[in-house]
Design an enzyme around this catalytic site. Structure first.
Site, PDB file in Angstrom:
ATOM      1  N   LYS A   1     -37.132  46.058   8.623  1.00  0.00           N
ATOM      2  CA  LYS A   1     -36.864  47.349   7.957  1.00  0.00           C
ATOM      3  C   LYS A   1     -35.870  48.173   8.773  1.00  0.00           C
ATOM      4  O   LYS A   1     -34.911  48.738   8.236  1.00  0.00           O
ATOM      5  CB  LYS A   1     -38.202  48.090   7.799  1.00  0.00           C
ATOM      6  CG  LYS A   1     -38.123  49.470   7.208  1.00  0.00           C
ATOM      7  CD  LYS A   1     -38.505  50.628   8.115  1.00  0.00           C
ATOM      8  CE  LYS A   1     -39.490  50.374   9.185  1.00  0.00           C
ATOM      9  NZ  LYS A   1     -39.714  51.453  10.125  1.00  0.00           N
TER      10      LYS A   1
ATOM     11  N   LYS B   1     -25.174  30.550  35.463  1.00  0.00           N
ATOM     12  CA  LYS B   1     -24.098  31.551  35.449  1.00  0.00           C
ATOM     13  C   LYS B   1     -23.490  31.686  34.040  1.00  0.00           C
ATOM     14  O   LYS B   1     -23.246  32.796  33.562  1.00  0.00           O
ATOM     15  CB  LYS B   1     -23.013  31.136  36.463  1.00  0.00           C
ATOM     16  CG  LYS B   1     -21.726  31.928  36.409  1.00  0.00           C
ATOM     17  CD  LYS B   1     -21.856  33.332  36.945  1.00  0.00           C
ATOM     18  CE  LYS B   1     -20.552  34.098  36.774  1.00  0.00           C
ATOM     19  NZ  LYS B   1     -20.643  35.486  37.198  1.00  0.00           N
TER      20      LYS B   1
HETATM   21  P1  NAD Z   1      -8.898  36.093  41.551  1.00  0.00           P
HETATM   22  O1  NAD Z   1      -7.913  35.576  40.568  1.00  0.00           O
HETATM   23  O2  NAD Z   1      -8.781  37.509  42.021  1.00  0.00           O
HETATM   24  O3  NAD Z   1      -8.901  35.171  42.866  1.00  0.00           O
HETATM   25  C1  NAD Z   1      -8.640  33.800  42.857  1.00  0.00           C
HETATM   26  C2  NAD Z   1      -7.860  33.470  44.129  1.00  0.00           C
HETATM   27  O4  NAD Z   1      -7.633  32.062  44.175  1.00  0.00           O
HETATM   28  C3  NAD Z   1      -6.500  34.152  44.205  1.00  0.00           C
HETATM   29  O5  NAD Z   1      -6.342  34.794  45.450  1.00  0.00           O
HETATM   30  C4  NAD Z   1      -5.507  32.998  44.029  1.00  0.00           C
HETATM   31  O6  NAD Z   1      -4.283  33.203  44.718  1.00  0.00           O
HETATM   32  C5  NAD Z   1      -6.288  31.848  44.621  1.00  0.00           C
HETATM   33  N1  NAD Z   1      -5.871  30.525  44.165  1.00  0.00           N
HETATM   34  C6  NAD Z   1      -5.547  30.140  42.918  1.00  0.00           C
HETATM   35  N2  NAD Z   1      -5.227  28.832  42.887  1.00  0.00           N
HETATM   36  C7  NAD Z   1      -5.325  28.387  44.168  1.00  0.00           C
HETATM   37  C8  NAD Z   1      -5.100  27.125  44.797  1.00  0.00           C
HETATM   38  N3  NAD Z   1      -4.717  26.071  44.089  1.00  0.00           N
HETATM   39  N4  NAD Z   1      -5.310  27.029  46.127  1.00  0.00           N
HETATM   40  C9  NAD Z   1      -5.697  28.110  46.864  1.00  0.00           C
HETATM   41  N5  NAD Z   1      -5.907  29.336  46.325  1.00  0.00           N
HETATM   42  C10 NAD Z   1      -5.723  29.462  44.989  1.00  0.00           C
HETATM   43  O7  NAD Z   1     -10.321  35.840  40.910  1.00  0.00           O
HETATM   44  P2  NAD Z   1     -11.729  36.514  41.323  1.00  0.00           P
HETATM   45  O8  NAD Z   1     -11.979  37.699  40.464  1.00  0.00           O
HETATM   46  O9  NAD Z   1     -11.787  36.622  42.816  1.00  0.00           O
HETATM   47  O10 NAD Z   1     -12.734  35.379  40.833  1.00  0.00           O
HETATM   48  C11 NAD Z   1     -12.923  34.183  41.554  1.00  0.00           C
HETATM   49  C12 NAD Z   1     -14.011  33.382  40.836  1.00  0.00           C
HETATM   50  O11 NAD Z   1     -15.237  34.143  40.830  1.00  0.00           O
HETATM   51  C13 NAD Z   1     -13.680  33.072  39.377  1.00  0.00           C
HETATM   52  O12 NAD Z   1     -14.137  31.784  39.071  1.00  0.00           O
HETATM   53  C14 NAD Z   1     -14.439  34.147  38.625  1.00  0.00           C
HETATM   54  O13 NAD Z   1     -14.763  33.743  37.295  1.00  0.00           O
HETATM   55  C15 NAD Z   1     -15.657  34.328  39.485  1.00  0.00           C
HETATM   56  N6  NAD Z   1     -16.277  35.666  39.403  1.00  0.00           N
HETATM   57  C16 NAD Z   1     -15.526  36.797  39.320  1.00  0.00           C
HETATM   58  C17 NAD Z   1     -16.157  38.033  39.275  1.00  0.00           C
HETATM   59  C18 NAD Z   1     -15.358  39.315  39.186  1.00  0.00           C
HETATM   60  O14 NAD Z   1     -15.946  40.354  38.825  1.00  0.00           O
HETATM   61  N7  NAD Z   1     -14.086  39.318  39.527  1.00  0.00           N
HETATM   62  C19 NAD Z   1     -17.555  38.123  39.326  1.00  0.00           C
HETATM   63  C20 NAD Z   1     -18.302  36.950  39.460  1.00  0.00           C
HETATM   64  C21 NAD Z   1     -17.655  35.728  39.499  1.00  0.00           C
END
Ligand code: NAD
Length: 299
Positions: free
Chosen positions: A234, A164
């Site tokens: 080039k 990833k």
């Molecule tokens: P996001 O911030 O929208 O969602 C994260 C969620 O986790 C939130 O609802 C938040 O309230 C919750 N959270 C935070 N701390 C917490 C805790 N201690 N206990 C319980 N819940 C908690 O993020 P996302 O965009 O959904 O991304 C999630 C993961 O997936 C990340 O690691 C991101 O890098 C990865 N990701 C995101 C995308 C994208 O396009 N958004 C694509 C691929 C992978």
């Protein structure tokens, strides 16, 4: 079988919704209870401690810090024999450390970062790159397939996360390079739409971004040249001259030209231009080789 889901953000909520649609009993949790509203309406159940009741647990959290925080409760309450798939983009070091802690409690942690964005999480067109215990992966495949159409076992714990990070670093390096070249093209006077159409017609434009790795670099065969290094050198030189005339900074372009120049200095001018990638393999102290027959199975 009960499934737990912690982290109902942009990615987590649609992934959980798809598990529910597939008919699984789902316990959900998030630090923001309001994030669960639609899922509860769809028949999921709220739990303050999904790990304590689940046979399979998913986490989709912002990053290493949040996963470590949540792991405290998971380690305290998860049932021996349970599987935990961390769908977050995490650090391989953190994932491996938590894996060892989980193993001592009889819990299998697998890293399973995803790729496809919120749209993919909703439609199910989503890659899941899984690292960890293979029998656990295979046992849970029907559940993983409810989340994404392309689950793929990459290797031992942490391997999914490495894949990833390599994918995303590639994406953002390509993004930086395209920002450079595209601004050059527009500032040099070409209409953005025409430039976009032209780029899509070219050799790189027609290929899937990473497929060109299989042509020369992965098999490690650069002779005879498909496109000679001296000609690539080039072309990039001409592009950078144009950039200088248009006053467009080209940091990635200068890096690319430096690589091509060094490869020319090695006496590789008549070899295929992609031989310049061997310089990085040399610096990294790694040999990257995949036999053509194995590549044919994938492409
Ligand atoms: P996001 O911030 O929208 O969602 C994260 C969620 O986790 C939130 O609802 C938040 O309230 C919750 N959270 C935070 N701390 C917490 C805790 N201690 N206990 C319980 N819940 C908690 O993020 P996302 O965009 O959904 O991304 C999630 C993961 O997936 C990340 O690691 C991101 O890098 C990865 N990701 C995101 C995308 C994208 O396009 N958004 C694509 C691929 C992978």
């Amino acid at each position: 079988m009960k499934i737990g889901f912690i982290g109902l953000g942009l990615m987590g909520r649609p992934m959980a919704a798809n598990l529910r649609k597939a008919g699984f009993a789902l316990l959900v949790s998030d630090v923001r209870p309001e994030a669960a509203k639609e899922l509860l309406e769809a028949g999921c159940r709220w739990s303050d401690d999904p790990a304590g009741e689940s046979d399979i647990l998913f986490t989709s959290l912002p990053g290493p810090k949040e996963v470590e925080a949540v792991s405290v409760q998971i380690l305290a309450s998860a049932k021996p024999g349970a599987a935990w798939f961390d769908l977050s983009t995490n650090s391989p070091v953190v994932v491996r450390r938590l894996h060892a802690r989980c193993a001592s409690k009889g819990v299998q942690l697998l890293d399973a970062p995803v790729s496809g964005g919120p749209g993919g999480a909703q439609s199910g067109r989503l890659a899941l790159w899984v690292g960890g215990d293979r029998p656990t992966y295979e046992r849970c495949l029907p559940v993983l397939k409810a989340i994404g159409d392309e689950p793929f076992y990459v290797g031992a714990i942490g391997a999914g996360t490495v894949a990833k990070l390599v994918h995303n670093a590639s994406s953002f390096m390509v993004q930086a390079a395209l920002a450079e070249t595209f601004t050059l093209g527009v500032k040099a006077g070409v209409e953005p739409l025409a430039l976009f159409k032209a780029l899509r017609q070219g050799a790189t434009g027609r290929a899937r971004t990473f497929d060109r790795l299989a042509e020369k670099f992965l098999p490690g065969s650069y002779d005879p040249a498909g496109f000679a290094l001296r000609l690539a050198h080039k072309d990039v030189t001409l592009a950078l001259e144009l950039a200088q005339a248009c006053r467009v900074p080209m940091r990635a372009g200068e890096h690319a030209l430096a690589e091509l120049s060094e490869a020319i200095a090695r006496g590789w001018g008549e070899r295929d231009c992609r031989v310049a990638m061997e310089l990085q393999a040399e610096r990294a102290g790694v040999s990257v080789r995949v036999p053509r027959e194995q590549l044919k199975e994938i492409i």
